[in-house]
Design a protein around this motif. Structure first.
Motif, PDB file in Angstrom:
ATOM      1  N   SER A   1     134.377 119.953   6.064  1.00  0.00           N
ATOM      2  CA  SER A   1     134.870 121.320   6.282  1.00  0.00           C
ATOM      3  C   SER A   1     134.940 121.646   7.765  1.00  0.00           C
ATOM      4  N   LEU A   2     135.666 122.703   8.052  1.00  0.00           N
ATOM      5  CA  LEU A   2     135.701 123.230   9.413  1.00  0.00           C
ATOM      6  C   LEU A   2     135.917 124.721   9.360  1.00  0.00           C
ATOM      7  N   LYS A   3     135.544 125.384  10.449  1.00  0.00           N
ATOM      8  CA  LYS A   3     135.727 126.829  10.565  1.00  0.00           C
ATOM      9  C   LYS A   3     136.770 127.110  11.632  1.00  0.00           C
ATOM     10  N   VAL A   4     137.579 128.129  11.348  1.00  0.00           N
ATOM     11  CA  VAL A   4     138.600 128.553  12.293  1.00  0.00           C
ATOM     12  C   VAL A   4     138.376 130.026  12.617  1.00  0.00           C
ATOM     13  N   LEU A   5     138.262 130.324  13.898  1.00  0.00           N
ATOM     14  CA  LEU A   5     138.168 131.698  14.370  1.00  0.00           C
ATOM     15  C   LEU A   5     139.581 132.214  14.579  1.00  0.00           C
ATOM     16  N   VAL A   6     139.870 133.384  14.006  1.00  0.00           N
ATOM     17  CA  VAL A   6     141.184 134.008  14.205  1.00  0.00           C
ATOM     18  C   VAL A   6     140.968 135.379  14.824  1.00  0.00           C
ATOM     19  N   GLU A   7     141.696 135.632  15.900  1.00  0.00           N
ATOM     20  CA  GLU A   7     141.648 136.932  16.562  1.00  0.00           C
ATOM     21  C   GLU A   7     143.049 137.530  16.544  1.00  0.00           C
ATOM     22  N   ILE A   8     143.106 138.842  16.329  1.00  0.00           N
ATOM     23  CA  ILE A   8     144.385 139.555  16.409  1.00  0.00           C
ATOM     24  C   ILE A   8     144.306 140.508  17.594  1.00  0.00           C
ATOM     25  N   PHE A   9     145.300 140.393  18.464  1.00  0.00           N
ATOM     26  CA  PHE A   9     145.413 141.260  19.633  1.00  0.00           C
ATOM     27  C   PHE A   9     146.606 142.189  19.442  1.00  0.00           C
ATOM     28  N   ILE A  10     146.429 143.443  19.862  1.00  0.00           N
ATOM     29  CA  ILE A  10     147.518 144.429  19.823  1.00  0.00           C
ATOM     30  C   ILE A  10     148.148 144.481  21.210  1.00  0.00           C
ATOM     31  N   GLU A  11     149.473 144.480  21.236  1.00  0.00           N
ATOM     32  CA  GLU A  11     150.201 144.711  22.481  1.00  0.00           C
ATOM     33  C   GLU A  11     151.148 145.873  22.251  1.00  0.00           C
ATOM     34  N   GLU A  12     151.051 146.865  23.099  1.00  0.00           N
ATOM     35  CA  GLU A  12     152.006 147.965  23.022  1.00  0.00           C
ATOM     36  C   GLU A  12     153.365 147.438  23.459  1.00  0.00           C
ATOM     37  N   MET A  13     154.422 147.873  22.776  1.00  0.00           N
ATOM     38  CA  MET A  13     155.747 147.338  23.067  1.00  0.00           C
ATOM     39  C   MET A  13     156.241 147.663  24.461  1.00  0.00           C
ATOM     40  N   TYR A  14     155.947 148.858  24.939  1.00  0.00           N
ATOM     41  CA  TYR A  14     156.558 149.313  26.186  1.00  0.00           C
ATOM     42  C   TYR A  14     155.549 149.521  27.307  1.00  0.00           C
ATOM     43  N   SER A  15     154.454 148.761  27.239  1.00  0.00           N
ATOM     44  CA  SER A  15     153.481 148.760  28.328  1.00  0.00           C
ATOM     45  C   SER A  15     152.777 147.413  28.306  1.00  0.00           C
ATOM     46  N   PHE A  16     151.895 147.201  29.265  1.00  0.00           N
ATOM     47  CA  PHE A  16     151.167 145.943  29.333  1.00  0.00           C
ATOM     48  C   PHE A  16     149.770 146.063  28.729  1.00  0.00           C
ATOM     49  N   VAL A  17     149.536 147.126  27.956  1.00  0.00           N
ATOM     50  CA  VAL A  17     148.235 147.323  27.318  1.00  0.00           C
ATOM     51  C   VAL A  17     148.070 146.288  26.208  1.00  0.00           C
ATOM     52  N   ARG A  18     146.927 145.614  26.231  1.00  0.00           N
ATOM     53  CA  ARG A  18     146.616 144.579  25.234  1.00  0.00           C
ATOM     54  C   ARG A  18     145.126 144.679  24.920  1.00  0.00           C
ATOM     55  N   GLU A  19     144.782 144.676  23.622  1.00  0.00           N
ATOM     56  CA  GLU A  19     143.369 144.728  23.242  1.00  0.00           C
ATOM     57  C   GLU A  19     143.130 144.014  21.926  1.00  0.00           C
ATOM     58  N   LYS A  20     141.911 143.498  21.787  1.00  0.00           N
ATOM     59  CA  LYS A  20     141.542 142.795  20.561  1.00  0.00           C
ATOM     60  C   LYS A  20     141.279 143.815  19.464  1.00  0.00           C
ATOM     61  N   ALA A  21     141.846 143.571  18.283  1.00  0.00           N
ATOM     62  CA  ALA A  21     141.695 144.513  17.180  1.00  0.00           C
ATOM     63  C   ALA A  21     140.864 143.952  16.031  1.00  0.00           C
ATOM     64  N   ILE A  22     141.087 142.693  15.685  1.00  0.00           N
ATOM     65  CA  ILE A  22     140.442 142.108  14.503  1.00  0.00           C
ATOM     66  C   ILE A  22     139.969 140.698  14.843  1.00  0.00           C
ATOM     67  N   THR A  23     138.793 140.347  14.325  1.00  0.00           N
ATOM     68  CA  THR A  23     138.245 139.001  14.470  1.00  0.00           C
ATOM     69  C   THR A  23     137.760 138.536  13.103  1.00  0.00           C
ATOM     70  N   GLY A  24     138.053 137.294  12.761  1.00  0.00           N
ATOM     71  CA  GLY A  24     137.600 136.757  11.487  1.00  0.00           C
ATOM     72  C   GLY A  24     137.411 135.264  11.544  1.00  0.00           C
ATOM     73  N   THR A  25     136.567 134.764  10.647  1.00  0.00           N
ATOM     74  CA  THR A  25     136.311 133.330  10.548  1.00  0.00           C
ATOM     75  C   THR A  25     136.647 132.859   9.145  1.00  0.00           C
ATOM     76  N   PHE A  26     137.368 131.748   9.081  1.00  0.00           N
ATOM     77  CA  PHE A  26     137.803 131.172   7.808  1.00  0.00           C
ATOM     78  C   PHE A  26     137.292 129.742   7.720  1.00  0.00           C
ATOM     79  N   THR A  27     136.816 129.350   6.536  1.00  0.00           N
ATOM     80  CA  THR A  27     136.321 128.000   6.314  1.00  0.00           C
ATOM     81  C   THR A  27     137.300 127.242   5.431  1.00  0.00           C
TER      82      THR A  27
END
Length: 128
Positions: free
Chosen positions: A87-113
């Motif tokens: 088995s192995l684990k995979v870390l998945v992160e979702i980042f939000i980027e605003e369409m009309y600016s350079f703002v970027r932030e992490k929204a969701i983090t999860g681990t899947f086996t």
């Protein structure tokens, strides 16, 4: 190729746009839609690392830290975080980027086996 090189080479990045058809009554991304996208990215990452048949066996933890509004771009990033025997684990992160600016932030983090399987659906080693 070393394990470190395989981990780096298997990192998976996918970009999506959050359209209103994927949002709830708060005009934010459905949690279930986010989880489905995360599982897909995790599957691709696991498969790219092993080049074997992989199946999801668990989503260990998913933290929804920020709502993801409609009309934003999201980036899903999958990285192998742990390698076991079959088995192995995979870390998945979702980042939000605003369409009309350079703002970027992490929204969701999860681990899947995932478990590697053969043509008879029996577990096999992830790394030969």
């Amino acid at each position: 190729m070393t394990i470190e090189e395989r981990i780096k080479a298997s990192e998976t990045r996918i970009f999506k746009t959050v359209f209103p058809n994927n949002t709830n009554h708060y005009d934010t991304l459905f949690g279930g839609s986010a989880m489905a996208m995360m599982d897909e990215v995790a599957f691709i990452t696991a498969t790219r690392f092993t080049r074997k048949r992989m199946v999801t066996v668990s989503s260990d933890r998913i933290d929804f830290n920020k709502p993801i509004p409609a009309g934003t771009i999201i980036e899903l990033v999958g990285t192998v975080s742990h390698i076991g025997n079959t088995s192995l684990k995979v870390l998945v992160e979702i980042f939000i980027e605003e369409m009309y600016s350079f703002v970027r932030e992490k929204a969701i983090t999860g681990t899947f086996t995932f478990v590697a399987i053969d043509e008879h659906k029996h577990p096999v080693k992830v790394v030969d």
